[in-house]
Design a protein around this motif. Structure first.
Motif, PDB file in Angstrom:
ATOM      1  N   ARG A 163     -44.893 -32.783  33.525  1.00 51.68           N
ATOM      2  CA  ARG A 163     -43.766 -33.245  34.857  1.00 51.68           C
ATOM      3  C   ARG A 163     -43.477 -33.734  35.011  1.00 51.68           C
ATOM      4  O   ARG A 163     -42.576 -34.712  35.638  1.00 51.68           O
ATOM      5  CB  ARG A 163     -44.398 -31.641  36.164  1.00 51.68           C
ATOM      6  N   ARG A 164     -45.014 -34.763  35.822  1.00 52.25           N
ATOM      7  CA  ARG A 164     -44.878 -35.814  36.400  1.00 52.25           C
ATOM      8  C   ARG A 164     -44.065 -37.082  35.568  1.00 52.25           C
ATOM      9  O   ARG A 164     -43.084 -37.953  36.131  1.00 52.25           O
ATOM     10  CB  ARG A 164     -45.728 -35.925  37.235  1.00 52.25           C
ATOM     11  N   SER A 165     -44.227 -37.190  34.525  1.00 54.02           N
ATOM     12  CA  SER A 165     -43.899 -38.243  33.290  1.00 54.02           C
ATOM     13  C   SER A 165     -43.075 -38.012  32.494  1.00 54.02           C
ATOM     14  O   SER A 165     -42.894 -38.616  31.107  1.00 54.02           O
ATOM     15  CB  SER A 165     -45.223 -39.119  32.935  1.00 54.02           C
ATOM     16  N   LYS A 166     -42.031 -36.546  32.935  1.00 57.16           N
ATOM     17  CA  LYS A 166     -41.624 -36.613  31.122  1.00 57.16           C
ATOM     18  C   LYS A 166     -40.643 -36.982  31.480  1.00 57.16           C
ATOM     19  O   LYS A 166     -39.390 -36.938  30.048  1.00 57.16           O
ATOM     20  CB  LYS A 166     -41.038 -34.491  31.553  1.00 57.16           C
ATOM     21  N   GLN A 167     -39.978 -37.581  31.653  1.00 56.32           N
ATOM     22  CA  GLN A 167     -39.084 -38.781  31.521  1.00 56.32           C
ATOM     23  C   GLN A 167     -39.569 -39.525  30.674  1.00 56.32           C
ATOM     24  O   GLN A 167     -38.160 -40.473  29.762  1.00 56.32           O
ATOM     25  CB  GLN A 167     -38.290 -39.665  33.193  1.00 56.32           C
ATOM     26  N   SER A 168     -40.634 -40.230  30.766  1.00 60.55           N
ATOM     27  CA  SER A 168     -41.550 -41.622  30.211  1.00 60.55           C
ATOM     28  C   SER A 168     -40.913 -41.255  28.730  1.00 60.55           C
ATOM     29  O   SER A 168     -42.130 -40.660  27.697  1.00 60.55           O
ATOM     30  CB  SER A 168     -42.745 -41.124  30.488  1.00 60.55           C
ATOM     31  N   HIS A 169     -40.208 -42.107  28.168  1.00 61.29           N
ATOM     32  CA  HIS A 169     -39.931 -41.652  26.575  1.00 61.29           C
ATOM     33  C   HIS A 169     -38.879 -41.116  26.090  1.00 61.29           C
ATOM     34  O   HIS A 169     -38.889 -40.311  25.186  1.00 61.29           O
ATOM     35  CB  HIS A 169     -41.033 -42.064  25.866  1.00 61.29           C
ATOM     36  N   SER A 170     -39.133 -40.355  27.558  1.00 63.48           N
ATOM     37  CA  SER A 170     -38.379 -38.960  26.624  1.00 63.48           C
ATOM     38  C   SER A 170     -36.523 -38.970  26.097  1.00 63.48           C
ATOM     39  O   SER A 170     -36.312 -40.064  26.063  1.00 63.48           O
ATOM     40  CB  SER A 170     -37.124 -37.631  28.063  1.00 63.48           C
ATOM     41  N   GLY A 171     -36.916 -38.246  24.832  1.00 66.73           N
ATOM     42  CA  GLY A 171     -35.426 -38.699  24.359  1.00 66.73           C
ATOM     43  C   GLY A 171     -35.834 -39.111  22.557  1.00 66.73           C
ATOM     44  O   GLY A 171     -35.458 -39.034  21.785  1.00 66.73           O
ATOM     45  N   PHE A 181     -40.416 -35.759  15.666  1.00 61.31           N
ATOM     46  CA  PHE A 181     -40.397 -35.227  16.777  1.00 61.31           C
ATOM     47  C   PHE A 181     -40.080 -35.859  17.778  1.00 61.31           C
ATOM     48  O   PHE A 181     -39.665 -37.354  17.844  1.00 61.31           O
ATOM     49  CB  PHE A 181     -42.515 -35.926  16.834  1.00 61.31           C
ATOM     50  N   THR A 182     -39.614 -35.164  18.779  1.00 58.77           N
ATOM     51  CA  THR A 182     -39.148 -36.167  19.977  1.00 58.77           C
ATOM     52  C   THR A 182     -39.693 -35.452  20.790  1.00 58.77           C
ATOM     53  O   THR A 182     -39.671 -34.580  21.178  1.00 58.77           O
ATOM     54  CB  THR A 182     -37.633 -35.476  20.295  1.00 58.77           C
ATOM     55  N   ILE A 183     -39.938 -37.060  21.769  1.00 56.01           N
ATOM     56  CA  ILE A 183     -40.718 -37.017  23.037  1.00 56.01           C
ATOM     57  C   ILE A 183     -39.782 -36.395  24.221  1.00 56.01           C
ATOM     58  O   ILE A 183     -38.777 -36.396  24.319  1.00 56.01           O
ATOM     59  CB  ILE A 183     -40.953 -38.373  23.447  1.00 56.01           C
ATOM     60  N   GLY A 184     -40.438 -34.721  25.056  1.00 54.60           N
ATOM     61  CA  GLY A 184     -40.130 -34.204  26.228  1.00 54.60           C
ATOM     62  C   GLY A 184     -39.280 -32.972  25.055  1.00 54.60           C
ATOM     63  O   GLY A 184     -39.446 -31.822  26.159  1.00 54.60           O
ATOM     64  N   ASP A 185     -39.599 -32.521  23.861  1.00 50.84           N
ATOM     65  CA  ASP A 185     -39.643 -31.200  22.942  1.00 50.84           C
ATOM     66  C   ASP A 185     -40.940 -31.039  22.186  1.00 50.84           C
ATOM     67  O   ASP A 185     -41.152 -31.694  21.830  1.00 50.84           O
ATOM     68  CB  ASP A 185     -38.407 -31.577  22.217  1.00 50.84           C
ATOM     69  N   ARG A 186     -41.431 -29.445  22.856  1.00 47.61           N
ATOM     70  CA  ARG A 186     -42.307 -29.247  22.789  1.00 47.61           C
ATOM     71  C   ARG A 186     -42.096 -28.184  21.181  1.00 47.61           C
ATOM     72  O   ARG A 186     -43.340 -27.969  20.694  1.00 47.61           O
ATOM     73  CB  ARG A 186     -43.526 -28.648  23.836  1.00 47.61           C
ATOM     74  N   GLN A 187     -40.995 -28.859  20.979  1.00 51.97           N
ATOM     75  CA  GLN A 187     -40.994 -28.109  18.786  1.00 51.97           C
ATOM     76  C   GLN A 187     -40.697 -28.898  18.286  1.00 51.97           C
ATOM     77  O   GLN A 187     -39.765 -29.913  18.882  1.00 51.97           O
ATOM     78  CB  GLN A 187     -39.767 -27.292  19.667  1.00 51.97           C
ATOM     79  N   ILE A 188     -41.998 -29.343  17.399  1.00 55.88           N
ATOM     80  CA  ILE A 188     -41.959 -30.572  16.387  1.00 55.88           C
ATOM     81  C   ILE A 188     -41.344 -29.218  15.132  1.00 55.88           C
ATOM     82  O   ILE A 188     -41.706 -28.373  14.890  1.00 55.88           O
ATOM     83  CB  ILE A 188     -43.352 -31.102  15.960  1.00 55.88           C
ATOM     84  N   THR A 189     -40.325 -30.485  14.281  1.00 56.03           N
ATOM     85  CA  THR A 189     -39.954 -29.565  13.127  1.00 56.03           C
ATOM     86  C   THR A 189     -40.138 -31.158  11.845  1.00 56.03           C
ATOM     87  O   THR A 189     -39.949 -31.489  12.107  1.00 56.03           O
ATOM     88  CB  THR A 189     -38.357 -29.396  13.466  1.00 56.03           C
ATOM     89  N   ASP A 190     -40.442 -29.478  10.996  1.00 60.01           N
ATOM     90  CA  ASP A 190     -39.942 -30.621   9.117  1.00 60.01           C
ATOM     91  C   ASP A 190     -39.109 -30.445   8.570  1.00 60.01           C
ATOM     92  O   ASP A 190     -37.938 -29.999   8.826  1.00 60.01           O
ATOM     93  CB  ASP A 190     -41.150 -30.027   8.193  1.00 60.01           C
TER      94      ASP A 190
END
Length: 275
Positions: A163-171, A181-190
């Protein structure tokens, strides 16, 4: 919701010289359990003044059914959930584990809160699918409540860091083999559109590997930077964590050891650049 107040006499307990409160805020905790006695035992374990989570003076609330817990879920005002599986939609209805499991998944799907399942149901049967789906931990009540405080602190360290660093590299987006894999999104899709829900730890781990030069990590960095453990804490073995993550992603990512160095490197990773 009912607040589980601190017992009389515990206010003003002497704290250690360097406490977790110096570096992180207290989490807002919700216990979802139809058994008041069990809820009280969980709260007592979390308030143990000799534990690190106890030093944080957490705000702890209790509800006895899913309908009441859903009010908090909609407001996203909880940092750490303790979820029983044998609960009901409303407290006067019959309890059934399907209701509890559905709510666990609802929390995972709609919030980045930490999630610890605390249940009488056997861990070997119930824990694997829930942890694979994204729950952070599972505590079986029959083994006692001594493990609750350290496990709660371990999950909160990871959640707090996220939560503290969720903006780090987000997107930032990366292809990891067949996965997007998208940083900030806990859903990973093939590439076929199949998705997996990452736990907080798995997300921080992949974020670190994607963002760091060389896409490599060793056990010390894993425990300190990903799990937020201190050097004197018992460390989690990287060679145990990595195979579980590979298996979750159908063994389709190249996350391999580098000889006998204890270093793991993520191969076949490429950032998706937007112009």
């Amino acid at each position: 919701p009912a607040a589980l107040h601190r017992p009389v006499g515990s206010v003003g307990e002497k704290r250690s010289r360097h406490t977790p409160a110096d570096v992180m805020r207290a989490p807002r905790i919700l216990i979802v359990d139809d058994d008041k006695a069990d809820a009280d035992r969980i709260a007592a374990a979390l308030r143990n003044p000799s534990s690190k989570i106890g030093e944080l003076d957490c705000e702890i609330n209790w509800v006895r059914d899913v309908a009441s817990a859903r009010d908090h879920l909609e407001k996203d005002d909880i940092d750490l959930y303790f979820l029983d599986l044998d609960v009901s939609e409303r407290w006067w209805e019959q309890t059934k584990k399907e209701t509890g499991k559905a709510f666990v998944k609802a929390v995972i799907d709609s919030t980045n809160a930490g999630i610890i399942v605390c249940s009488n149901l056997p861990i070997d049967e119930e824990a694997p699918p829930l942890i694979e789906y994204g729950a952070d931990d599972y505590v079986e009540k029959s083994y006692g409540f001594l493990a609750i405080a350290p496990r709660a602190m371990s999950v909160w360290r990871r959640t707090h860091t996220e939560r503290r660093s969720k903006q780090s590299h987000s997107g930032r987006k990366f292809y990891i083999g067949n996965w997007m894999f998208t940083i900030g999104d806990r859903q990973i899709t093939d590439r076929s559109g199949n998705s997996k829900r990452l736990s907080i730890t798995e997300h921080i781990f992949l974020r670190h590997l994607c963002a760091v030069d060389g896409h490599a990590i060793d056990s010390e960095i894993f425990n300190i930077e990903v799990l937020r453990r201190e050097k004197h804490d018992k460390h989690v073995r990287l060679d145990v964590f990595v195979p579980r993550l590979r298996a979750k992603l159908n063994n389709t990512i190249d996350l391999v050891p580098q000889g006998r160095t204890g270093i793991y490197k993520l191969l076949d990773v490429e950032e998706v650049l937007s112009f």
